[in-house]
Design a protein around this motif. Structure first.
Motif, PDB file in Angstrom:
ATOM      1  N   VAL A  19       0.793  -1.239   0.000  1.00 43.89           N
ATOM      2  CA  VAL A  19       0.000   0.000   0.000  1.00 43.89           C
ATOM      3  C   VAL A  19       0.825   1.288   0.000  1.00 43.89           C
ATOM      4  N   LEU A  20       2.100   1.243   0.382  1.00 48.87           N
ATOM      5  CA  LEU A  20       2.838   2.491   0.588  1.00 48.87           C
ATOM      6  C   LEU A  20       3.723   2.963  -0.555  1.00 48.87           C
ATOM      7  N   PRO A  21       4.354   2.101  -1.363  1.00 49.55           N
ATOM      8  CA  PRO A  21       5.209   2.629  -2.437  1.00 49.55           C
ATOM      9  C   PRO A  21       4.439   3.580  -3.353  1.00 49.55           C
ATOM     10  N   GLY A  22       5.051   4.726  -3.618  1.00 47.26           N
ATOM     11  CA  GLY A  22       4.404   5.755  -4.435  1.00 47.26           C
ATOM     12  C   GLY A  22       3.608   6.767  -3.628  1.00 47.26           C
ATOM     13  N   SER A  23       3.622   6.654  -2.304  1.00 47.13           N
ATOM     14  CA  SER A  23       2.853   7.572  -1.454  1.00 47.13           C
ATOM     15  C   SER A  23       3.502   8.945  -1.395  1.00 47.13           C
ATOM     16  N   ARG A  24       2.667   9.969  -1.404  1.00 45.48           N
ATOM     17  CA  ARG A  24       3.155  11.328  -1.157  1.00 45.48           C
ATOM     18  C   ARG A  24       3.060  11.620   0.338  1.00 45.48           C
ATOM     19  N   ILE A  25       4.010  12.382   0.835  1.00 39.46           N
ATOM     20  CA  ILE A  25       4.066  12.693   2.262  1.00 39.46           C
ATOM     21  C   ILE A  25       3.183  13.902   2.546  1.00 39.46           C
ATOM     22  N   SER A  26       2.165  13.699   3.374  1.00 35.95           N
ATOM     23  CA  SER A  26       1.299  14.809   3.782  1.00 35.95           C
ATOM     24  C   SER A  26       1.892  15.552   4.971  1.00 35.95           C
ATOM     25  N   LYS A  27       2.475  14.787   5.902  1.00 41.37           N
ATOM     26  CA  LYS A  27       3.009  15.401   7.118  1.00 41.37           C
ATOM     27  C   LYS A  27       3.958  14.413   7.780  1.00 41.37           C
ATOM     28  N   ILE A  28       4.957  14.939   8.463  1.00 39.24           N
ATOM     29  CA  ILE A  28       5.833  14.136   9.314  1.00 39.24           C
ATOM     30  C   ILE A  28       5.819  14.787  10.693  1.00 39.24           C
ATOM     31  N   TYR A  29       5.557  14.011  11.722  1.00 42.29           N
ATOM     32  CA  TYR A  29       5.627  14.595  13.061  1.00 42.29           C
ATOM     33  C   TYR A  29       6.248  13.615  14.045  1.00 42.29           C
ATOM     34  N   GLN A  30       6.673  14.162  15.171  1.00 43.43           N
ATOM     35  CA  GLN A  30       7.462  13.405  16.153  1.00 43.43           C
ATOM     36  C   GLN A  30       6.743  13.462  17.503  1.00 43.43           C
ATOM     37  N   PRO A  31       5.858  12.489  17.767  1.00 45.09           N
ATOM     38  CA  PRO A  31       5.067  12.534  19.003  1.00 45.09           C
ATOM     39  C   PRO A  31       5.869  12.288  20.270  1.00 45.09           C
ATOM     40  N   ALA A  32       7.030  11.642  20.137  1.00 43.03           N
ATOM     41  CA  ALA A  32       7.874  11.350  21.301  1.00 43.03           C
ATOM     42  C   ALA A  32       9.333  11.444  20.867  1.00 43.03           C
ATOM     43  N   ALA A  33      10.220  11.442  21.831  1.00 43.81           N
ATOM     44  CA  ALA A  33      11.634  11.670  21.543  1.00 43.81           C
ATOM     45  C   ALA A  33      12.205  10.670  20.544  1.00 43.81           C
ATOM     46  N   ALA A  34      11.730   9.416  20.605  1.00 44.62           N
ATOM     47  CA  ALA A  34      12.311   8.373  19.748  1.00 44.62           C
ATOM     48  C   ALA A  34      11.303   7.822  18.751  1.00 44.62           C
ATOM     49  N   GLU A  35      10.264   8.595  18.427  1.00 48.98           N
ATOM     50  CA  GLU A  35       9.233   8.119  17.510  1.00 48.98           C
ATOM     51  C   GLU A  35       8.949   9.143  16.422  1.00 48.98           C
ATOM     52  N   LEU A  36       8.736   8.655  15.204  1.00 56.13           N
ATOM     53  CA  LEU A  36       8.315   9.493  14.081  1.00 56.13           C
ATOM     54  C   LEU A  36       7.093   8.869  13.445  1.00 56.13           C
ATOM     55  N   ILE A  37       6.193   9.719  12.943  1.00 50.01           N
ATOM     56  CA  ILE A  37       5.036   9.237  12.201  1.00 50.01           C
ATOM     57  C   ILE A  37       5.003   9.952  10.857  1.00 50.01           C
ATOM     58  N   PHE A  38       4.934   9.155   9.789  1.00 50.95           N
ATOM     59  CA  PHE A  38       4.785   9.677   8.436  1.00 50.95           C
ATOM     60  C   PHE A  38       3.310   9.549   8.050  1.00 50.95           C
ATOM     61  N   LYS A  39       2.684  10.675   7.773  1.00 46.51           N
ATOM     62  CA  LYS A  39       1.315  10.659   7.263  1.00 46.51           C
ATOM     63  C   LYS A  39       1.402  10.661   5.741  1.00 46.51           C
ATOM     64  N   LEU A  40       0.932   9.577   5.132  1.00 47.20           N
ATOM     65  CA  LEU A  40       1.126   9.345   3.704  1.00 47.20           C
ATOM     66  C   LEU A  40      -0.219   9.254   2.984  1.00 47.20           C
ATOM     67  N   ALA A  86       8.123  12.169  -1.322  1.00 50.10           N
ATOM     68  CA  ALA A  86       7.359  10.946  -1.599  1.00 50.10           C
ATOM     69  C   ALA A  86       8.167   9.713  -1.214  1.00 50.10           C
ATOM     70  N   LEU A  87       7.446   8.675  -0.769  1.00 52.70           N
ATOM     71  CA  LEU A  87       8.049   7.384  -0.424  1.00 52.70           C
ATOM     72  C   LEU A  87       7.951   6.479  -1.646  1.00 52.70           C
ATOM     73  N   THR A  88       9.077   5.966  -2.111  1.00 50.02           N
ATOM     74  CA  THR A  88       9.071   5.155  -3.337  1.00 50.02           C
ATOM     75  C   THR A  88       9.205   3.666  -3.073  1.00 50.02           C
ATOM     76  N   ASP A  89       9.847   3.276  -1.967  1.00 50.92           N
ATOM     77  CA  ASP A  89      10.054   1.836  -1.748  1.00 50.92           C
ATOM     78  C   ASP A  89      10.440   1.571  -0.298  1.00 50.92           C
ATOM     79  N   LEU A  90      10.200   0.333   0.134  1.00 43.59           N
ATOM     80  CA  LEU A  90      10.626  -0.126   1.461  1.00 43.59           C
ATOM     81  C   LEU A  90      11.226  -1.510   1.299  1.00 43.59           C
ATOM     82  N   LYS A  91      12.399  -1.745   1.884  1.00 47.70           N
ATOM     83  CA  LYS A  91      13.033  -3.055   1.814  1.00 47.70           C
ATOM     84  C   LYS A  91      13.667  -3.392   3.154  1.00 47.70           C
ATOM     85  N   GLN A  92      13.464  -4.636   3.575  1.00 50.97           N
ATOM     86  CA  GLN A  92      14.098  -5.131   4.787  1.00 50.97           C
ATOM     87  C   GLN A  92      15.347  -5.896   4.421  1.00 50.97           C
ATOM     88  N   LEU A  93      16.449  -5.611   5.110  1.00 47.90           N
ATOM     89  CA  LEU A  93      17.648  -6.405   4.890  1.00 47.90           C
ATOM     90  C   LEU A  93      17.351  -7.833   5.329  1.00 47.90           C
TER      91      LEU A  93
END
Length: 563
Positions: A19-40, A86-93
């Motif tokens: 569902v995520l490859p090709g997503s445009r980024i609407s917002k990025i926010y940091q609710p806690a010191a070690a956490e990020l949320i990408f709204k896509l 924009a997010l284009t791809d995600l890969k796990q090593l």
């Protein structure tokens, strides 16, 4: 609680890649010191991707709950907002807890966000096309032979873990390993692997199956994505699993339709985050916000109810004005007339609308009287509904304070979801009769009477509807949220005062008044307690009762929270 293992992360990545490859980024926010949320935004849908580097909780998955958005973005968050489009791809090593997220920047340049979700050393590192570090969530100087993670430095990925990848074939374990040694070999020599599944595989081998057969079976389940996302209780500890266990015996607490839903519930409802954000923190914030809103609504309705008392005055004023209409002149703001409803008559001043004729002012008063009279039934109904909702939410707040372990948190989460207050799908909580009802506690009185009480709304309903018989004694703190407690009388007839006081003290100890010196507690027989049709969970009516004044008492073995 450990961070997300590579096997579970593999299942999450499979979902994200759909569902995520090709997503445009609407917002990025940091609710806690070690956490990020990408709204896509992608394919007409909005997705929220959580990346957490919090020690013991490092992970990534989609989230549905609401998270705080600080008014001023921290340094790294602000940088990501400026660079990424924009997010284009995600890969796990392969076999690792490292995910590479590929992005396109505002000027068409390419970036990689290296999500090293490796426990205490977890970090998020933004790398440019030349492989240089743009910046990182945690800037780390060079030490002990490790490369620095600082802006401008060349990025160096962590050394790959040892062990054979299952994608490259099924490894052959050494001969003669006992269950413990086989478990250690699996953790060191096979990737991906989790500690719990290694133990489950070793137990299957200990029961007589060949190691190669068990590993081949597991590899096929992984290849075919034969997943079952569940939270399972093993040795009184909740565990998040992507596959069913074959040898180890645990109790299913909840089953989920997606890896992200399971991860959000597991890391959110089990209350181990030092930041107190996420779904569990959301429940507290939601309850506080909703209670405040309901209390404001209650004040408005009470104001409307007080206005009902003006109805008779408006009718009287209309009749007096009509009887003395010849005294009224157009354009007047008020007039003083004789009030013939008093003996002897007394002067009364009636406010007028100067824009209306005398006859229209009379009609205005009678219209206002009729409107208030018609609204009486509506006001009374809304007031009752609001008061019941307040009682229910105050009970939920108390339940959250008393909850022990993930099963009880999930029960609260599901109740809020069922009532439409919490976003996201309800988890499929597995229940097996009485043992499956989360939040039922038990004790024995000094005289040997069995006592049961419920500390969340579902458990309260279960205790009252399923455990309480007509002759049993039912206890509840008077005029405050609290547990429903039942003392089972059985065939023993009268209950001694000592046992009644003990039960009442427990009921007080599991109420909002648990820190008070003395609490008034209702006591009645079960025959006088009823659950109204359509009432919210945890709410009952009591037709008659007596009261006892006792000091609150907690079960010595209870580890529930105290406010």
């Amino acid at each position: 609680m450990a961070g997300m293992d590579s096997l579970y992360m593999e299942s999450v990545l499979a979902e994200l890649q759909e569902v995520l490859p090709g997503s445009r980024i609407s917002k990025i926010y940091q609710p806690a010191a070690a956490e990020l949320i990408f709204k896509l935004w992608n394919r007409g849908s909005t997705w929220r991707l959580l990346l957490s580097c919090e020690p013991g909780r490092s992970r990534l998955h989609l989230v549905e709950g609401s998270y705080p958005n600080p008014p001023a973005p921290p340094r790294f968050c602000q940088l990501l907002r400026a660079r990424l489009v924009a997010l284009t791809d995600l890969k796990q090593l392969p076999g690792e807890r490292i995910v590479r997220l590929s992005f396109v920047g505002a000027n068409g340049s390419n970036y990689q966000l290296q999500a090293e979700l490796t426990g205490r050393s977890a970090n998020l590192i933004l790398v440019d096309e030349q492989g240089r570090v743009v910046d990182a969530l945690k800037r780390i100087p060079a030490e002990h032979g490790k490369a620095a993670i600082l802006p401008g430095e060349q990025y160096q990925a962590p050394q790959p873990l040892a062990g054979q990848l299952l994608d490259n074939g099924i490894p052959e374990p050494p001969d003669g390993l006992d269950a413990s040694a086989l478990e250690q070999w699996l953790l060191a020599g096979v990737r991906p692997m989790s500690r719990l599944l290694a133990r489950d595989i070793s137990q299957q081998v200990a029961s007589g199956r060949s190691p190669r057969q068990v590993l081949a079976d597991f590899a096929e389940r992984r290849r075919s994505r034969d997943n079952c996302f569940a939270i399972v209780s093993l040795e009184d500890r909740p565990q998040l699993l992507p596959f069913k266990l074959r040898a180890l015996t645990g109790k299913d607490l909840a089953i989920f339709t997606s890896a992200s839903a399971g991860a959000e519930a597991y890391y959110g409802e089990f209350m181990t985050s030092s930041d107190q954000h996420g779904p569990a923190g959301e429940m507290r914030g939601l309850l506080k916000k909703t209670l405040k809103k309901l209390k404001r609504r209650q004040e408005r309705i009470l104001g409307d109810k007080r206005a009902l008392g003006q109805a008779a005055d408006l009718r009287q004023q209309g009749e007096l004005l009509l009887a003395q209409l010849h005294l009224v002149r157009s354009g007047e703001k008020s007039i003083t007339v004789d009030n013939y409803f008093l003996q002897p008559p007394q002067p009364i001043t009636i406010a007028l609308d100067p824009r209306l004729t005398p006859q229209q002012n009379v009609e205005r008063l009678f219209r206002s009287y009729k409107k208030i009279k018609r609204s009486r039934e509506h006001i009374e109904r809304r007031l009752i509904e609001t008061e019941q909702e307040l009682l229910w939410l105050e009970g939920i707040s108390l339940s959250l304070a008393e909850a022990q372990g993930g099963e009880e948190f999930l029960a609260i989460r599901n109740e809020l979801a069922e009532q439409g207050l919490l976003k996201g799908k309800k988890a499929n909580v597995v229940q097996r009769g009485a043992k499956g009802v989360a939040g039922v506690r038990k004790a024995v009185s000094p005289g040997g009477f069995g006592i049961s009480w419920g500390v969340n709304n579902r458990a309260r309903d279960y205790v009252t509807k399923n455990l309480c018989q007509a002759a049993d004694l039912w206890f509840h703190a008077h005029e405050m949220p609290g547990c429903h407690l039942v003392l089972k009388r059985g065939d023993r007839g009268d209950v001694p005062e000592e046992d009644q006081l003990f039960a009442a003290s427990l009921a007080a100890g599991y109420s909002r008044g648990k820190n008070d010196g003395i609490v008034t507690v209702m006591v009645t027989e079960g025959r006088w307690v009823a659950k109204p049709k359509g009432a919210k969970p945890g709410l009952v009516t009591v037709r008659q009762f007596q009261t006892l004044r006792v000091a609150p008492l907690r079960d010595p073995g209870d580890t529930g929270a105290r406010e």
